[in-house]
Each structure stands twice: as C-alpha cells, then as structure tokens.
Enzyme design. Structure first.
Site, PDB file in Angstrom:
ATOM      1  N   LYS A   1      43.808  46.320  41.024  1.00 60.50           N
ATOM      2  CA  LYS A   1      42.927  45.154  41.120  1.00 60.50           C
ATOM      3  C   LYS A   1      43.391  44.086  40.134  1.00 60.50           C
ATOM      4  CE  LYS A   1      37.871  44.362  41.033  1.00 60.50           C
ATOM      5  NZ  LYS A   1      36.575  45.072  40.882  1.00 60.50           N
TER       6      LYS A   1
ATOM      7  N   SER B   1      33.178  44.507  44.526  1.00 54.95           N
ATOM      8  CA  SER B   1      34.181  43.488  44.304  1.00 54.95           C
ATOM      9  C   SER B   1      35.615  43.989  44.493  1.00 54.95           C
ATOM     10  CB  SER B   1      34.041  42.915  42.903  1.00 54.95           C
ATOM     11  OG  SER B   1      34.327  43.909  41.930  1.00 54.95           O
TER      12      SER B   1
ATOM     13  N   SER C   1      31.207  48.455  42.509  1.00 56.81           N
ATOM     14  CA  SER C   1      32.380  47.741  43.035  1.00 56.81           C
ATOM     15  C   SER C   1      33.559  48.607  43.453  1.00 56.81           C
ATOM     16  CB  SER C   1      32.863  46.707  42.008  1.00 56.81           C
ATOM     17  OG  SER C   1      32.003  45.598  42.023  1.00 56.81           O
TER      18      SER C   1
END
Lengths: 97, 469
Positions: B74, B149, B173
């Site tokens: 990420k 997310s 997330s």
C-alpha cells in the site's frame, strides 16, 4: 454548530476553506457529532477513567545512531524551496506588528 | 496462485522467479489500465528476480521463505527511493527517504516488491473513491468498489497480479476490502507489527497486515513482518499478553443483538450458513452479549479524527510535500493544506480539532476513551467464556461507485470492524458464501475475532474453515 465555528476550526487546523465547503462541512460534521453523542448514554461526566496500555516507554542511550550527514541529501531533495543546503521559508516575524 | 504453491514450485524447479515476475508485470500491464490497483509499478523487480534465481540455484533449501515471491505494498508504506503518496495530492511527488521496518523485513525474507497500491487518501475511506489519483475497480465486478482503504492492495491480489499485498487497517481497511474482493484479510493484535515507516493515521489503532488468497499465506507473511521493533515503542513482546492456545474444538460467540438491524439480508444469510458450517465442523456456536460493541463506531468517530488531526499536522508544505505559496507563513500553511487535502481528510481534521478543543475535550475525547476502556473490559469478560467471536465483516457486499452519498453511510460500512481496532485485538476476514447481484456473484466475508495475541487461533480455525474446504 455554526458556520462561524467551522471557519474557526478551519483556521485552527490551518486549512483554507471556501464558502461552499464551510456550508457542506457544517451539515456533515453536525450529523457526525449527533451520531457520536451516543457515547453519552454509556459514560456520564465525571467518570472518565484514564488508562495506560500494556506497553511502557522504551529508552535507549542518548547517542547519535546514524552516520552524520547520511540523510542530508535525500532530505534536501524533498524540500519544496531551498537555498544551498538551507530550507527556505517565509519570514515569521513582522516588525510592524 | 498462492505463496505456498509458488515456494514449492521454486524449490522443485518447476518455475523460476524470472518467469513469475515477468508474468506478474505482464498481467499488471494488461489489466491495470482498467482496474487501477497500482499507483506505481517497479520494473527493476526483474533484476531482483534474476538475483532470487541465483540464490535458489545455490542452496534452495536455505533461502528465506519469500524468496522470489512478488508482493505489492500500500502506498502509505515507506520504501526508500520510491514514491510514497498516501493517496494524497499533498505528497504527489514525495519520495520515501527510508524503509519502513516491514519493508526491510519483507526484503530480508526475499520478497520482490513489484509495485505500490492505490488507497483512499491517508487511508480514510471504505471504497478507494477518496484517492487523489482516481478510484480502483473491483476485479470481481468492475462496476463496483473494491472496498477501502486498502482497495488497491485487495484488487492487486484479486486480479491475480500478486499472491499477497500488504495493507493497513485502522478501522477495517484490510478486512472490508478482503470481504468485497473475496480474499483473506488479516489485522494483527495492536503492537504485533511495527508501524515505523507507515504514514500515521490513528496511532492507537493502525496496524499493517496481509491480503492473500489463503489463511496459510496470511500466517506466513504475518510471521515475516511481525515482531518487536526498537523504532516503534508500541510493539509487543511474546509475554505482553497471556498465551492463547489453539484448540481442537472452539466455542464461537455470536453477538446476536448487534446483528439485529442494518445488515443486508443476503449477507446475513451467508453468515448464518457459515455458522452452520462451523457447527458441522464440530464447533459450538453460542450467543454472546456485547452491548458496547454496537457503540464502537460512535467512539471511533471521536478517537480516530482526534488522532488524525494531530498526525496530519505534519503535512504543512514546509519540509516536504507540495507547497502552495501565500503572502505570509500562515497563508502558506492554509493554502498548502487547503489545496493538498481532499474533502474526507479535511472533514476528519476539522472534526478532530473540534473534539480536542479545550471546552469539549472531556465531553468527547475523554468519554470516547472511557468507552474504549469499558469495551476492552466487556470483551475480556466475554473471552473467559468463549474462544472466538464471529460477525459478518461488512454489512453489505461491494457497492456501486458513488452509492454511499453521505459520509455517515460510508462510515457505517465499518460497524463490525472498528470495535476490533478500538480494543486492539486481532481479527481475520475469510470468504463466506457469495451473494447474487444483477446476475453476478459477489463475495462476502465473515470475521473471526480472537483475544489479544490470539492470532494462532484465527489462523488455525481459518485454515480449517477456508483453506482445507
């Protein structure tokens, strides 16, 4: 919450907001504050226990841990404005004030 | 393809890292224009594959466990000399100046990082629609969001480009996108994995963990990135919490009152069907009362914005990131942050600034922290009677782009996942039965929650209910 309060929060958090944003955030933040007020049903004023997690501070010797200058170049590269090896910022003191 | 299968094939010589990395990069090249899972792809991964191949040719049994395995991270995880944007315009051109501890650990274990993945700006959102660089599409149905997310990480695995991607989880997330994309998503005990080099969102809530196809892979990768770290004083040791044992037969608690409303009927059906599978496998499924869990989201939307407003104060356009000029220093701050942040980030900073302001501190932040302590006590009590708590991971399957019109309805996607972060316990999402929408089969996840440091239990039950089925 009022629009004036949202503007004040914008100022406190150093975020420039236009009028449309102030209006929108006012409605949305009011809705969130109403939702979070549920926590009042669980704890009353005055019974706020403060707790510390299971892990305590960890200390090390106060010595330099990396080769001096080893990060200078990469950090300088990230600066939005600089002069030589110095970070350039606006003046922070105004003699007329 | 799983990490375990790749490892076996590398050891038997059936495939080589160069072939696998080429395929991975090729697949990203073919599919990612549509999916947009990645913000950056690292072509030098091929050079690393050549090196991995050399290592395997010398003494394959002695190579570290992730040698030659492609992995995506990420974009809020710092990887030295690579762009780290956090999905935000304010860091559009920021290059990481050091490695996160987990990056060092992954590299040391031989993993090859092929790219960085898209995300909601500074990890704030449940759909990846808040990325400053455009949304990611769900590979199982491109008209729908991948969750967030860590939506880019989920999509990267679901589209088949990597067998594992690292995400971060502050309120769901990792687990919610895993649920939406049909993957395994794991959020460790708070402190199990170092946060050094992760862009802080809610410092008392954030943890990094893997998104994978199997629980076996999640366990393998978690064990690589976990461990105490001198650079993160909140990391825990093996004896911070009492030891949690695996069992042959688990007692699984279901907080029925919590499931009474606000859940999609088909999701509830998939969950009930999973409970039946647990019973058939010989486990006991019992009702538990967790009244405070239902209030978790309310406490979360005080604690998290408060921490966000403090953590994001560092993005001021002075030392790094985008600077927008103004007539004086104050105007530089206000302009840089006004133009650099998106709406969701601004909303949470304003909210956090409000709940921390002097007249309101006790009424909001003080109370929310007190609720959090009561939640921990409630949970500890429940875990004296049962071994694992089960809930749906999210109340709906993946929704369409633009479907959540107001912030609060988006926040409610995390109703089952935020209590886990508030209390610091570990949880895993594994795929349950799919549900039908418009003729498409959409994945739905079930969440298992264990006591602090109870990851072994989650991996054990998860492997039995998912990998071995």
């Amino acid at each position: 919450m009022t629009k004036e309060e949202i503007k004040h929060l914008g100022h406190l958090s150093r975020i420039k907001l236009d009028d449309a944003q102030v209006e929108k955030f006012n409605i949305e933040i009011d809705a969130v504050l109403e939702y979070v007020s549920q926590i009042n049903e669980i704890v009353a004023e005055g019974e706020l226990t403060k707790t510390v997690g299971p892990v305590q501070n960890i200390f090390r010797e106060d010595v330099i841990t990396n080769e001096p200058g080893s990060y200078t170049e990469v950090l300088l590269d990230e600066m939005p404005e600089k002069e030589g090896d110095l970070l350039k910022v606006k003046k922070i003191l105004n003699p007329e004030e | 393809m799983t990490v375990r299968e790749l490892r076996d094939k590398y050891l038997s010589g059936e495939v080589s890292p160069v072939t696998v990395i080429k395929e991975s990069l090729g697949l990203i090249n073919d599919k990612d224009e549509e999916i947009h899972a990645y913000l950056d792809v690292y072509e030098n991964a091929l050079e690393e594959a050549v090196k991995a191949e050399e290592c395997l040719s010398i003494d394959k049994d002695d190579t570290p466990p992730l040698t030659g395995i492609p992995i995506a991270i990420k974009n809020n995880i710092l990887y030295k000399a690579h762009k780290a944007t956090g999905g935000s315009k304010i860091l559009e051109n920021y290059t990481a100046t050091y490695n996160a501890t987990i990056v060092d650990k992954l590299k040391k274990a031989g993993a090859i990082i092929v790219g960085s993945t898209n995300m909601d700006e500074f990890a704030m959102g449940s759909s990846t629609e808040n990325s400053a660089f455009g949304p990611t599409k769900n590979p199982t149905d491109i008209t729908r969001v991948p969750g967030g997310s860590s939506g880019g990480s989920a999509a990267a695995v679901a589209m088949g480009s990597v067998p594992v991607a690292i995400g971060t989880d502050t309120g769901g997330s990792i687990r919610q996108p895993a649920s939406y994309c049909g993957l395994v998503g794991f959020k460790p005990t708070y402190g199990a994995v170092s946060r050094y080099g992760l862009m802080a969102m809610g410092s008392s809530l954030d943890q990094a963990g893997p998104l994978t196809n199997t629980v076996t892979d999640a366990e393998l990768v978690h064990n690589v990135i976990a461990g105490q770290d001198n650079m993160d004083m909140t990391t825990i040791s093996n004896d911070t919490y009492p030891k949690v044992e695996e069992k042959d037969k688990y007692t699984i608690g279901v907080p029925r009152d919590f499931l009474a409303s606000g859940i999609d009927e088909d999701v509830l059906g998939a969950f009930e069907s999973h409970l039946e599978d647990l019973r058939l496998a010989g486990h006991d499924v019992v009702d538990v009362k967790l009244p405070l869990f239902a209030k978790g989201l309310a406490a979360y939307y005080v604690v998290m914005p408060a921490e966000v407003s403090s953590n994001l104060a560092r993005y001021d356009g002075i030392r790094y990131g985008s600077r927008v000029d103004g007539e004086d220093l104050l105007a530089v701050y206000e302009n840089s942050r006004g133009e650099g942040f998106g709406d969701e980030v601004k909303r949470r900073i304003l909210l956090g600034t409000y709940v921390l302001s002097s007249g309101y501190y006790d009424a909001y932040y003080g109370k929310a922290e007190a609720v959090r302590q009561l939640m921990r006590e409630e949970l500890n009590q429940v875990f004296t009677e049962i071994d694992i708590i089960a809930t749906p991971t999210a109340p709906t399957p993946a929704f369409k782009f633009g479907a959540q019109k107001d912030p609060l309805s988006m926040y409610k996607q995390d109703i089952f996942t935020v209590p886990v972060n508030l209390t610091g316990v570990p949880a895993i999402s594994i795929p349950a039965k799919s549900v039908e929408r418009e003729g498409k089969s959409l994945p739905v996840g079930v969440q298992y929650i264990a006591p602090h440091a109870g990851e072994v239990r989650l991996f054990d039950l998860g492997k039995r209910m998912h990998d071995q089925v």
